[in-house]
Design a protein around this motif. Sequence first.
Motif, PDB file in Angstrom:
ATOM      1  N   ALA A  87       0.851  -1.195   0.000  1.00 35.35           N
ATOM      2  CA  ALA A  87       0.000   0.000   0.000  1.00 35.35           C
ATOM      3  C   ALA A  87       0.884   1.242   0.000  1.00 35.35           C
ATOM      4  CB  ALA A  87      -0.929   0.020   1.217  1.00 35.35           C
ATOM      5  N   TYR A  88       0.354   2.327  -0.522  1.00 38.05           N
ATOM      6  CA  TYR A  88       1.048   3.618  -0.548  1.00 38.05           C
ATOM      7  C   TYR A  88       2.396   3.521  -1.271  1.00 38.05           C
ATOM      8  CZ  TYR A  88      -2.484   4.577   2.966  1.00 38.05           C
ATOM      9  OH  TYR A  88      -3.682   4.704   3.630  1.00 38.05           O
ATOM     10  N   GLY A  89       2.464   2.635  -2.247  1.00 38.78           N
ATOM     11  CA  GLY A  89       3.692   2.461  -2.998  1.00 38.78           C
ATOM     12  C   GLY A  89       4.800   1.789  -2.205  1.00 38.78           C
ATOM     13  N   LYS A  90       4.461   1.146  -1.089  1.00 37.46           N
ATOM     14  CA  LYS A  90       5.463   0.528  -0.222  1.00 37.46           C
ATOM     15  C   LYS A  90       5.118  -0.937  -0.013  1.00 37.46           C
ATOM     16  CE  LYS A  90       6.250   4.911   2.172  1.00 37.46           C
ATOM     17  NZ  LYS A  90       6.160   5.656   3.450  1.00 37.46           N
ATOM     18  N   LYS A  91       6.145  -1.756   0.032  1.00 38.30           N
ATOM     19  CA  LYS A  91       5.968  -3.200   0.181  1.00 38.30           C
ATOM     20  C   LYS A  91       5.558  -3.536   1.609  1.00 38.30           C
ATOM     21  CE  LYS A  91       8.420  -7.551  -0.720  1.00 38.30           C
ATOM     22  NZ  LYS A  91       7.594  -8.113  -1.797  1.00 38.30           N
ATOM     23  N   ASN A  92       4.564  -4.394   1.744  1.00 36.04           N
ATOM     24  CA  ASN A  92       4.143  -4.950   3.036  1.00 36.04           C
ATOM     25  C   ASN A  92       3.698  -3.889   4.036  1.00 36.04           C
ATOM     26  OD1 ASN A  92       4.882  -7.436   1.946  1.00 36.04           O
ATOM     27  ND2 ASN A  92       6.898  -7.419   2.900  1.00 36.04           N
ATOM     28  N   TRP A  93       3.056  -2.818   3.530  1.00 38.40           N
ATOM     29  CA  TRP A  93       2.663  -1.727   4.442  1.00 38.40           C
ATOM     30  C   TRP A  93       1.467  -2.137   5.303  1.00 38.40           C
ATOM     31  CZ3 TRP A  93      -0.887   1.886   6.066  1.00 38.40           C
ATOM     32  CH2 TRP A  93      -0.371   3.043   6.683  1.00 38.40           C
ATOM     33  N   LEU A  94       0.576  -2.942   4.763  1.00 37.54           N
ATOM     34  CA  LEU A  94      -0.546  -3.465   5.538  1.00 37.54           C
ATOM     35  C   LEU A  94      -0.266  -4.923   5.868  1.00 37.54           C
ATOM     36  CD1 LEU A  94      -3.596  -2.102   3.478  1.00 37.54           C
ATOM     37  CD2 LEU A  94      -2.867  -1.314   5.741  1.00 37.54           C
ATOM     38  N   GLY A  95      -0.473  -5.324   7.113  1.00 37.19           N
ATOM     39  CA  GLY A  95      -0.196  -6.712   7.425  1.00 37.19           C
ATOM     40  C   GLY A  95      -0.564  -7.093   8.839  1.00 37.19           C
ATOM     41  N   THR A  96      -0.379  -8.363   9.114  1.00 41.12           N
ATOM     42  CA  THR A  96      -0.663  -8.911  10.435  1.00 41.12           C
ATOM     43  C   THR A  96       0.465  -9.855  10.837  1.00 41.12           C
ATOM     44  OG1 THR A  96      -1.826 -10.833   9.541  1.00 41.12           O
ATOM     45  CG2 THR A  96      -3.158  -8.888  10.023  1.00 41.12           C
ATOM     46  N   PHE A  97       0.599 -10.051  12.143  1.00 44.30           N
ATOM     47  CA  PHE A  97       1.384 -11.158  12.662  1.00 44.30           C
ATOM     48  C   PHE A  97       0.387 -12.243  13.042  1.00 44.30           C
ATOM     49  CE2 PHE A  97       4.317  -7.628  13.378  1.00 44.30           C
ATOM     50  CZ  PHE A  97       5.503  -8.164  12.917  1.00 44.30           C
ATOM     51  N   ALA A  98       0.358 -13.312  12.277  1.00 42.48           N
ATOM     52  CA  ALA A  98      -0.584 -14.398  12.528  1.00 42.48           C
ATOM     53  C   ALA A  98       0.070 -15.704  12.111  1.00 42.48           C
ATOM     54  CB  ALA A  98      -1.886 -14.171  11.755  1.00 42.48           C
ATOM     55  N   PRO A  99       0.596 -16.465  13.055  1.00 40.19           N
ATOM     56  CA  PRO A  99       1.252 -17.730  12.692  1.00 40.19           C
ATOM     57  C   PRO A  99       0.280 -18.661  11.986  1.00 40.19           C
ATOM     58  CG  PRO A  99       1.764 -17.112  14.958  1.00 40.19           C
ATOM     59  CD  PRO A  99       0.681 -16.182  14.500  1.00 40.19           C
ATOM     60  N   PRO A 100       0.759 -19.438  11.017  1.00 42.33           N
ATOM     61  CA  PRO A 100      -0.113 -20.391  10.331  1.00 42.33           C
ATOM     62  C   PRO A 100      -0.464 -21.559  11.242  1.00 42.33           C
ATOM     63  CG  PRO A 100       2.151 -20.748   9.669  1.00 42.33           C
ATOM     64  CD  PRO A 100       2.154 -19.517  10.547  1.00 42.33           C
ATOM     65  N   TYR A 101      -1.511 -22.272  10.878  1.00 40.67           N
ATOM     66  CA  TYR A 101      -1.841 -23.506  11.587  1.00 40.67           C
ATOM     67  C   TYR A 101      -0.825 -24.588  11.226  1.00 40.67           C
ATOM     68  CZ  TYR A 101      -4.549 -27.447  13.376  1.00 40.67           C
ATOM     69  OH  TYR A 101      -4.959 -28.555  14.076  1.00 40.67           O
ATOM     70  N   ALA A 102      -0.405 -24.591   9.964  1.00 41.98           N
ATOM     71  CA  ALA A 102       0.602 -25.548   9.495  1.00 41.98           C
ATOM     72  C   ALA A 102       1.156 -25.066   8.167  1.00 41.98           C
ATOM     73  CB  ALA A 102       0.003 -26.948   9.339  1.00 41.98           C
ATOM     74  N   VAL A 103       2.347 -25.537   7.832  1.00 40.10           N
ATOM     75  CA  VAL A 103       2.967 -25.288   6.528  1.00 40.10           C
ATOM     76  C   VAL A 103       3.308 -26.646   5.934  1.00 40.10           C
ATOM     77  CG1 VAL A 103       4.834 -24.167   5.270  1.00 40.10           C
ATOM     78  CG2 VAL A 103       3.962 -23.133   7.390  1.00 40.10           C
ATOM     79  N   LEU A 104       2.797 -26.898   4.724  1.00 42.14           N
ATOM     80  CA  LEU A 104       3.011 -28.182   4.061  1.00 42.14           C
ATOM     81  C   LEU A 104       3.770 -27.935   2.766  1.00 42.14           C
ATOM     82  CD1 LEU A 104      -0.587 -29.653   4.573  1.00 42.14           C
ATOM     83  CD2 LEU A 104       1.372 -29.759   6.126  1.00 42.14           C
ATOM     84  N   ASN A 105       5.035 -28.285   2.749  1.00 44.33           N
ATOM     85  CA  ASN A 105       5.896 -28.059   1.585  1.00 44.33           C
ATOM     86  C   ASN A 105       5.904 -29.298   0.702  1.00 44.33           C
ATOM     87  OD1 ASN A 105       6.666 -25.454   2.176  1.00 44.33           O
ATOM     88  ND2 ASN A 105       8.565 -26.032   3.216  1.00 44.33           N
ATOM     89  N   ASP A 106       5.249 -29.199  -0.448  1.00 42.97           N
ATOM     90  CA  ASP A 106       5.282 -30.278  -1.436  1.00 42.97           C
ATOM     91  C   ASP A 106       6.422 -29.969  -2.406  1.00 42.97           C
ATOM     92  OD1 ASP A 106       4.939 -32.077  -3.488  1.00 42.97           O
ATOM     93  OD2 ASP A 106       2.777 -31.811  -3.645  1.00 42.97           O
ATOM     94  N   LEU A 107       7.497 -30.711  -2.291  1.00 38.92           N
ATOM     95  CA  LEU A 107       8.699 -30.432  -3.066  1.00 38.92           C
ATOM     96  C   LEU A 107       8.516 -30.697  -4.556  1.00 38.92           C
ATOM     97  CD1 LEU A 107      10.999 -31.933  -0.353  1.00 38.92           C
ATOM     98  CD2 LEU A 107      11.062 -29.549  -1.052  1.00 38.92           C
ATOM     99  N   ASP A 108       7.474 -31.438  -4.941  1.00 40.08           N
ATOM    100  CA  ASP A 108       7.228 -31.687  -6.359  1.00 40.08           C
ATOM    101  C   ASP A 108       6.895 -30.405  -7.122  1.00 40.08           C
ATOM    102  OD1 ASP A 108       7.675 -34.351  -5.933  1.00 40.08           O
ATOM    103  OD2 ASP A 108       5.572 -34.961  -6.037  1.00 40.08           O
ATOM    104  N   PHE A 109       6.350 -29.408  -6.429  1.00 39.80           N
ATOM    105  CA  PHE A 109       6.006 -28.161  -7.102  1.00 39.80           C
ATOM    106  C   PHE A 109       7.240 -27.454  -7.662  1.00 39.80           C
ATOM    107  CE2 PHE A 109       2.035 -28.162  -4.433  1.00 39.80           C
ATOM    108  CZ  PHE A 109       1.141 -28.185  -5.494  1.00 39.80           C
ATOM    109  N   LEU A 110       8.396 -27.669  -7.050  1.00 40.32           N
ATOM    110  CA  LEU A 110       9.594 -26.928  -7.445  1.00 40.32           C
ATOM    111  C   LEU A 110      10.058 -27.283  -8.857  1.00 40.32           C
ATOM    112  CD1 LEU A 110      11.691 -27.072  -4.134  1.00 40.32           C
ATOM    113  CD2 LEU A 110       9.915 -25.440  -4.820  1.00 40.32           C
TER     114      LEU A 110
END
Length: 406
Positions: A165-188
């Motif tokens: 926002a306002y021409g700046k990176k990441n100006w609007l945001g939250t700190f909210a940890p995810p419930y989980a992160v699932l890395n499927d390496l096949d996507f790479l």
Amino acid sequence: MPLTRVIEQTVPVTFRYAVQFTHGLFGPENGVLRDTLAGKGGESVKVLCVLDAGVGEAFPDLARQIGAYFARHADAMQLVAPPLVVPGGERVKGDTRHVGQVQDAIHAHGIDRHSYVIVVGGGAVIDMVGFAAGTAHRGVRLVRVPTTVLAQNDSGVGVKNSVNAYGKKNWLGTFAPPYAVLNDLDFLAALEERDWLSGLAEAVKVALLKDASFFTWLEENAPALVARDLEAMEYAVYRCAELHLAHIAGSGDPFEMGSSRPLDFGHWAAHKLESLTSYALRHGEAVAVGLALDCTYAALKGMLPEADWRRVLDLLLALRLPVYVPELGTSAQDPADPSSVLSGLNEFREHLGGRLTIPLLTHIGRATEVHEMDFGLLRRTVGLLQDLHTHPTRGTSWLSTKAPAC
């Protein structure tokens, strides 16, 4: 009766989430997603899925696979609608209508704080959907499925969500940890060359800060990584994510209440360069330039030994990452000019609050913090990198003898 009465309260909060690495996440026999979402007591949970359009194009059968997976495990989880497709890349963070689109779907399908939003995509889409989920019902459960090197090894595993926002990176945001992160390496395997390589800039960054042996491993395996060796990339992604998570959990400041942010090494210039290029420059490419800038500055200042500086530049170049782009500018740059990369220093300070705090290397694997940058020396640094970019065959062995005065 006293004039002033104070009640103080301390509320300890502990967040715990797993970052899992797998292959074929949406294959019918892969139980990782089911085990992550399955409700206690055997009830079926509701799930909204948001899909990065670029990932959908690279894997045309993915939406059908996701639907089939949920149909196979309907006793444990219910997909409330076909995946919601949103644009990929940084543009999705520049238009808040996409946030509203996700929130509308959360509302329409009754996704509550015991339901889930799954986001499948690159870092920008994960950031945007995380912001939408983090502000709906004051936060609904988010499961991230990162699909790029950068998202799997850095942006997808942390606790931040944001849009621009306002021409700046990441100006609007939250700190909210995810419930989980699932890395499927096949996507790479489907990534374009730029996305395959640019995510490695974050691995270089965290190695420089935290792990000299990992930096050496990157040096030794640079040819394999450039040649798209999946086994080498899987280790690089895993170790990079591990180091990022260790810092987030152990630094004592996961929600950035202070003014120090070591994992943003090289990022004060990177964020500005992204905006100056209208985000044509990948985040990882911008980070590579930012690392080259800050390491060269530290070497010229006498903080970083020339031999270490030479290794940093050699590795970035070996990984085919940029160390200079035209937007980095020339000696005429004015830090008060918003079109100057040097203005990124004040924007970086504003984003953190408090004092300007910049991490700089003292050796590979060790860093310190400074609270001011010498603009004259920065201009000289830019001139040196520009010269190196223009005459790459000279190598990086001439720091002490070839530092242009600008």
